[in-house]
Design a protein around this motif. Structure first.
Motif, short mmCIF file in Angstrom:
data_model
loop_
_atom_site.label_atom_id
_atom_site.label_comp_id
_atom_site.label_asym_id
_atom_site.label_seq_id
_atom_site.Cartn_x
_atom_site.Cartn_y
_atom_site.Cartn_z
N MET A 135 0.81 -1.21 0.00
CA MET A 135 0.00 0.00 0.00
C MET A 135 0.85 1.26 0.00
O MET A 135 0.56 2.21 -0.74
CB MET A 135 -0.94 0.00 1.22
CG MET A 135 -2.02 -1.06 1.19
SD MET A 135 -3.25 -0.81 -0.11
CE MET A 135 -4.02 0.70 0.43
N TYR A 136 1.90 1.29 0.80
CA TYR A 136 2.70 2.51 0.94
C TYR A 136 3.78 2.62 -0.12
O TYR A 136 4.06 3.70 -0.66
CB TYR A 136 3.33 2.57 2.33
CG TYR A 136 3.93 3.91 2.66
CD1 TYR A 136 3.11 4.99 2.99
CD2 TYR A 136 5.31 4.12 2.65
CE1 TYR A 136 3.64 6.22 3.29
CE2 TYR A 136 5.85 5.35 2.96
CZ TYR A 136 5.01 6.40 3.28
OH TYR A 136 5.55 7.63 3.58
N GLY A 137 4.39 1.49 -0.45
CA GLY A 137 5.44 1.50 -1.47
C GLY A 137 6.71 2.15 -0.94
O GLY A 137 7.04 2.09 0.24
N GLY A 138 7.46 2.79 -1.85
CA GLY A 138 8.72 3.41 -1.47
C GLY A 138 9.87 2.45 -1.38
O GLY A 138 10.99 2.84 -1.03
N SER A 139 9.64 1.18 -1.67
CA SER A 139 10.69 0.17 -1.64
C SER A 139 10.34 -0.92 -2.65
O SER A 139 9.21 -0.99 -3.15
CB SER A 139 10.83 -0.44 -0.23
OG SER A 139 9.61 -1.05 0.17
N LEU A 140 11.33 -1.75 -2.95
CA LEU A 140 11.15 -2.85 -3.92
C LEU A 140 10.66 -2.35 -5.27
O LEU A 140 9.94 -3.05 -6.00
CB LEU A 140 10.17 -3.89 -3.36
CG LEU A 140 10.52 -4.54 -2.02
CD1 LEU A 140 9.43 -5.48 -1.57
CD2 LEU A 140 11.86 -5.23 -2.10
N GLY A 141 11.02 -1.12 -5.59
CA GLY A 141 10.63 -0.56 -6.88
C GLY A 141 9.20 -0.09 -6.97
O GLY A 141 8.73 0.24 -8.07
N LEU A 142 8.49 -0.04 -5.85
CA LEU A 142 7.09 0.39 -5.84
C LEU A 142 6.99 1.90 -5.64
O LEU A 142 7.74 2.48 -4.85
CB LEU A 142 6.32 -0.32 -4.72
CG LEU A 142 6.25 -1.85 -4.82
CD1 LEU A 142 5.56 -2.41 -3.59
CD2 LEU A 142 5.52 -2.28 -6.08
N LEU A 143 6.08 2.53 -6.35
CA LEU A 143 5.84 3.95 -6.21
C LEU A 143 5.29 4.26 -4.82
O LEU A 143 4.41 3.57 -4.32
CB LEU A 143 4.85 4.42 -7.28
CG LEU A 143 4.43 5.89 -7.24
CD1 LEU A 143 5.61 6.78 -7.60
CD2 LEU A 143 3.24 6.14 -8.17
N LYS A 144 5.80 5.31 -4.20
CA LYS A 144 5.35 5.70 -2.87
C LYS A 144 3.98 6.36 -2.96
O LYS A 144 3.77 7.28 -3.75
CB LYS A 144 6.36 6.66 -2.23
CG LYS A 144 6.00 7.06 -0.81
CD LYS A 144 7.07 7.97 -0.23
CE LYS A 144 6.72 8.40 1.19
NZ LYS A 144 7.77 9.30 1.76
N VAL A 145 3.05 5.88 -2.15
CA VAL A 145 1.69 6.43 -2.11
C VAL A 145 1.39 6.81 -0.66
O VAL A 145 1.36 5.95 0.22
CB VAL A 145 0.66 5.40 -2.62
CG1 VAL A 145 -0.75 6.00 -2.56
CG2 VAL A 145 0.99 4.95 -4.03
N GLU A 146 1.18 8.09 -0.41
CA GLU A 146 0.91 8.57 0.94
C GLU A 146 -0.42 8.01 1.45
O GLU A 146 -1.33 7.69 0.68
CB GLU A 146 0.88 10.10 0.97
CG GLU A 146 2.19 10.75 0.56
CD GLU A 146 3.30 10.50 1.58
OE1 GLU A 146 2.96 10.14 2.74
OE2 GLU A 146 4.48 10.66 1.23
N THR A 147 -0.52 7.93 2.75
CA THR A 147 -1.71 7.32 3.37
C THR A 147 -2.98 8.12 3.12
O THR A 147 -4.08 7.56 3.16
CB THR A 147 -1.50 7.17 4.88
OG1 THR A 147 -1.19 8.44 5.45
CG2 THR A 147 -0.37 6.20 5.17
N ASP A 148 -2.86 9.43 2.85
CA ASP A 148 -4.07 10.21 2.61
C ASP A 148 -4.70 9.89 1.26
O ASP A 148 -5.82 10.33 0.97
CB ASP A 148 -3.78 11.70 2.71
CG ASP A 148 -2.69 12.16 1.74
OD1 ASP A 148 -2.11 11.30 1.04
OD2 ASP A 148 -2.43 13.37 1.68
N ARG A 149 -4.01 9.09 0.43
CA ARG A 149 -4.57 8.66 -0.85
C ARG A 149 -5.11 7.23 -0.78
O ARG A 149 -5.65 6.74 -1.77
CB ARG A 149 -3.52 8.77 -1.96
CG ARG A 149 -2.96 10.18 -2.15
CD ARG A 149 -2.14 10.28 -3.41
NE ARG A 149 -2.96 10.11 -4.61
CZ ARG A 149 -2.48 10.11 -5.86
NH1 ARG A 149 -1.17 10.27 -6.05
NH2 ARG A 149 -3.28 9.94 -6.88
#
Length: 367
Positions: A141-155
Motif C-alpha cells: 500500500m505505501y510502497g517506497g521500496s522494492l521498486g514500488l511507487l510511494k503512495v501517501e496514506t491520505d490517498r
C-alpha cells in the motif's frame, strides 16, 4: 373373585416433529395468533413488492457504463454507475495504474481473516502469519521500496482502508478492553478510578468527536515540527473508542461469574491471574460472544465516519466518485446499494461466525 375386563387404551396422537423445515415454520412463523398474523401480513407485502423490485433491479436494469442509456424511459436501476466507477469506489484516490497493489493487499488481508476463523489455523505460528501479512500489506500500500511507487496514506481509500481500520482497531482494542474490564473490577481504588474515567469519557462523546480531536486537536499539542500520520491518529481514536464499549461488555460477563468459583480458586491456592486465565475469563468471554460480535460489527460500520477527516473509505470513495462526475450523480442510489451489499456480506458473515463460536463454547452445557 371379580373378573377384570380388558379395556384398551385409546391411541395417543403422534408426537409433534421438532426438526426439519415444517417444524421450523410451525414454531417460528405460526407459533401463535399474533405470529401467524404478522407472517401473513409481511408475506403478502413481500409478494406484492418483490416482483416490482425484481423488475426494477434486474429485468429492466441497465448494466452498461453509459449514463444516456439509463435516462431512457422505462429503464429500471442504473447499475452502470457501478460498472463505470467501481475502481474509485473500491480503491478511492489510489493511483489508477497502481491499483493492483491494494487489490493484492486486500486479498491477502481477507485470506488471513478467513484463515484466522478456522480451527486448523489456531496455532502459535498464526501470530507470525499476521505479522508477515501486515508487513506485506503496508509494503504494497505505501510502497517506497522494492521498486514500488510511494503512495501517501491520505490517498488510501475504499475497501482496503475499511478493512485496515476495522481489523487493526478491533485487534488492538480487545486486549485493552480486557485490561480495562479487569481494572474496573479491581479492589485497588486508583486502578478502578482510572479505568472508570476512561470508559465514561469515551462513552460520553460520539465517535465523530473522537475522530475530530484525533485528527485536528491532537496535533496542536505536539512539538513544533513533529507530526503523526493522520491514518495512525484515526486508528488510535477508533481503537480507544471500541475498547471502551468492549470493556463494558466484558465487565458484564465478569460480573456473571459466581463469587463462589473465585473463592474456590483461592482455596486451591491459585493466584489472581491464574484464576482469571483458567476460570473466570473463559466463562465470561463465552457468555458475551454475541455482544462482542455486535461490537465488532458496529465498529466495522463506524469506519465510514472517517470521511470527516478526509480519509475516503467505501462510502467516502463513492461520494468522491459521484461528486467528481455530475453525469452519474443522479444514480447515487444504485451506488449506495452496492456499498450496502458489501457491508451486508461482511456483517452477515461475522454474525454467522459468531453463532458458530457460540455453539462451540456452549457445548459443555449440552451434556
Amino acid at each position: 373373585m371379580t373378573a377384570t375386563l380388558f379395556q384398551p387404551i385409546a391411541p395417543r396422537p403422534a408426537p409433534v416433529q421438532h426438526r426439519g423445515l415444517i417444524a421450523w415454520v410451525r414454531v417460528n412463523l405460526f407459533g401463535d395468533f399474533v405470529t401467524s398474523l404478522m407472517t401473513l401480513v409481511i408475506g403478502g407485502a413481500i409478494l406484492y413488492w418483490l416482483p416490482q423490485l425484481l423488475s426494477w433491479g434486474i429485468f429492466r436494469a441497465s448494466w452498461a457504463p453509459n449514463f444516456d442509456a439509463c435516462r431512457v424511459e422505462g429503464v429500471g436501476a442504473c447499475w452502470g454507475v457501478v460498472t463505470e466507477k467501481y475502481r474509485i469506489i473500491l480503491f478511492g484516490r489510489y493511483p489508477f495504474e497502481e491499483q493492483w497493489r491494494p487489490l493484492v493487499a486486500t486479498a491477502l488481508m481477507l485470506g488471513l481473516l478467513v484463515a484466522s476463523c478456522m480451527r486448523a489455523f489456531w496455532h502459535a505460528w498464526l501470530a507470525l502469519l499476521w505479522a508477515l501479512v501486515l508487513g506485506v500489506f503496508f509494503t504494497l500500500m505505501y510502497g517506497g521500496s522494492l521498486g514500488l511507487l510511494k503512495v501517501e496514506t491520505d490517498r488510501w481509500g475504499g475497501l482496503p482502508l475499511t478493512l485496515l481500520l476495522s481489523t487493526l482497531s478491533l485487534t488492538m482494542a480487545f486486549p485493552i478492553a480486557l485490561v480495562v474490564a479487569l481494572g474496573r473490577r479491581s479492589n485497588l481504588p486508583a486502578i478502578k478510578t482510572v479505568c472508570t474515567i476512561y470508559v465514561e469519557l469515551i462513552r460520553g462523546v460520539p465517535l465523530i468527536s473522537v475522530l475530530f480531536m484525533a485528527s485536528f486537536m491532537f496535533p496542536l499539542f505536539m512539538p513544533e515540527g513533529f507530526s503523526i500520520d493522520v491514518l495512525i491518529r484515526v486508528l488510535v481514536g477508533i481503537t480507544l473508542f471500541a475498547a471502551a464499549y468492549m470493556a463494558e461488555v466484558i465487565r458484564g460477563g465478569l460480573q456473571a461469574i459466581p463469587k463462589g468459583q473465585i473463592e474456590a480458586a483461592a482455596t486451591l491456592g491459585l493466584s489472581y491471574w491464574q484464576t482469571q486465565r483458567k476460570i473466570v475469563l473463559p466463562q465470561a468471554l463465552a457468555m458475551v460472544v454475541p455482544s462482542i460480535m455486535n461490537n465488532f460489527i458496529s465498529t466495522f460500520k463506524d469506519t465510514s465516519l472517517v470521511t470527516i477527516v478526509s480519509l475516503y473509505e467505501l462510502t467516502g470513495a463513492l461520494s468522491l466518485a459521484l461528486n467528481s462526475d455530475s453525469d452519474w450523480r443522479p444514480f447515487k442510489i444504485e451506488g449506495y446499494l452496492f456499498i450496502a451489499a458489501i457491508y451486508f456480506v461482511f456483517c452477515f458473515s461475522m454474525s454467522r461466525y459468531s453463532g458458530w463460536v457460540e455453539t462451540q463454547v456452549n457445548k459443555s452445557k449440552l451434556r
